[in-house]
Design an enzyme around this catalytic site. Structure first.
Site, mmCIF file in Angstrom:
data_model
loop_
_atom_site.group_PDB
_atom_site.id
_atom_site.type_symbol
_atom_site.label_atom_id
_atom_site.label_comp_id
_atom_site.label_asym_id
_atom_site.label_seq_id
_atom_site.Cartn_x
_atom_site.Cartn_y
_atom_site.Cartn_z
ATOM 1 N N GLU A 171 58.912 37.858 60.529
ATOM 2 C CA GLU A 171 58.227 36.691 59.976
ATOM 3 C C GLU A 171 56.844 37.066 59.455
ATOM 4 O OE1 GLU A 171 58.654 32.427 61.514
ATOM 5 O OE2 GLU A 171 56.865 33.186 62.563
ATOM 6 N N TYR B 273 53.837 30.273 65.122
ATOM 7 C CA TYR B 273 54.209 30.873 63.837
ATOM 8 C C TYR B 273 53.426 32.162 63.665
ATOM 9 C CZ TYR B 273 54.419 31.592 58.790
ATOM 10 O OH TYR B 273 54.588 32.132 57.538
ATOM 11 N N HIS B 274 54.109 33.244 63.275
ATOM 12 C CA HIS B 274 53.492 34.560 63.188
ATOM 13 C C HIS B 274 52.990 34.807 61.769
ATOM 14 C CE1 HIS B 274 52.581 38.707 63.877
ATOM 15 N NE2 HIS B 274 53.234 38.785 65.018
ATOM 16 N N ALA B 275 51.668 34.888 61.596
ATOM 17 C CA ALA B 275 51.082 35.207 60.302
ATOM 18 C C ALA B 275 51.221 36.696 60.025
ATOM 19 C CB ALA B 275 49.612 34.795 60.280
#
Length: 320
Positions: free
Chosen positions: A190, A117-119
């Site tokens: 994202e 998951y890309h912060a």
């Protein structure tokens, strides 16, 4: 004689400026809360940027210095990357109390694809890179969007880390060469337009799954708890900025934070290669795995205050 004249003049100036000093003191007390807010929201993010530029500058110096003794090393960048990994691990431990669960799922040899998951800014991945390099003795390979290669001053760091353009052919080549590769299907979209609810923004992306099937490698899902609370993207004008991004691919959304919240990276069990699975089915499975990790470990909506106090509680306890 001269000394007395100088002191008399300084006292004269001090007496004349007394009102100005009081006025400046009043202005400082008036605007101090605003200055603190600006410091927390916009100046602190520069710390990470400065750290990255210092890393790149270090690599540049190391490269030219090490050419004098290149014969003593088979890998020009080995010492530099090892040193930077130590610095990044210290940063992670001191500022975020960083931990990794499932590090043993990273094999000590052989190719594997990490999907994460890309912060807003993937500092959790930087920290994981250091952990894997130091404790699994493997260098994670990375691909990045084209705009990254146009950022001034980072050329040496990109060269040292062997970061390549994000293409399917390049990803497949890295895996076929036996490397650990990390990708974020949500990418910049994202990162900038995700929020504290941690919903995946992958659209219909399945290229990573096709690459994994073609290269016959397992996939390890990854998620970092509180990564959105460490650094956040501004929500003001998001619809307009989203429109600009979709038209130009320019990442114009401001970020703020570098809050000292607790970060824990979770590495799931490897999803093995299956010749009978389709890219669509594999992509769906990986997405579901990461969504389950988010549901299990992440409090939603995310809270910066709670994420900070996670540092003083049982950090390994699952949150629902």
């Amino acid at each position: 004689m001269v000394f007395n004249q100088i002191m008399s003049y300084l006292l004269y100036l001090l007496e004349r400026s007394n009102f100005d000093l009081i006025y400046l003191s009043w202005l400082w007390n008036l605007f101090r809360p605003l200055c603190i807010v600006l410091l927390a929201l916009f100046i602190l993010p520069a710390i990470i940027l400065i750290f990255m530029y210092c890393s790149s500058f270090f690599c540049l110096i190391y490269k030219h210095w090490n050419r004098l003794k290149a014969a003593y090393s088979e890998d020009l960048w080995y010492g530099a990357i090892k040193t930077l990994a130590v610095f990044w691990e210290l940063q992670a431990t001191i500022w975020h109390g960083y931990e990794v669960e499932g590090l043993e799922n990273i094999p000590t040899q052989g190719p594997v694809l990490i999907v994460f998951y890309h912060a807003a800014l993937p500092i959790d991945f930087y920290y994981l890179f250091a952990k894997i390099w130091l404790y699994r003795n493997r260098r994670v390979r990375v691909v990045a969007d084209k705009f990254v290669f146009k950022i001034p001053g980072l050329a040496s760091l990109l060269e040292a880390l062997e970061i390549q353009p994000a293409t399917s052919a390049m990803c497949k080549l890295m895996l076929e060469e036996g490397h650990v590769l990390a990708v974020a299907p949500g990418g910049v979209r994202e990162a900038l337009f995700g929020d504290k609810n941690y919903n995946l923004i992958w659209k219909e992306r399945k290229g990573f799954a096709k690459v994994a099937i073609d290269a016959k490698v397992p996939i390890i899902p990854m998620f970092t708890k509180n990564c959105r609370e460490a650094i956040r993207a501004m929500t003001l004008g998001r619809r307009f900025l989203s429109y600009i991004y979709e038209k130009t691919r320019l990442p114009l959304v401001p970020i703020y934070g570098i809050f000292p919240v607790k970060l824990i990276t979770y590495l799931g069990e490897p999803i093995p290669y299956d010749p009978d699975v389709t890219p669509e089915a594999l992509a769906h499975r990986v997405k579901k795995e990461i969504e389950t990790m988010i549901e299990t470990h992440q409090r939603r909506p995310g809270s910066i205050t709670r994420a900070f106090f996670d540092r003083f509680t049982n950090s390994s306890k699952n949150e629902s």
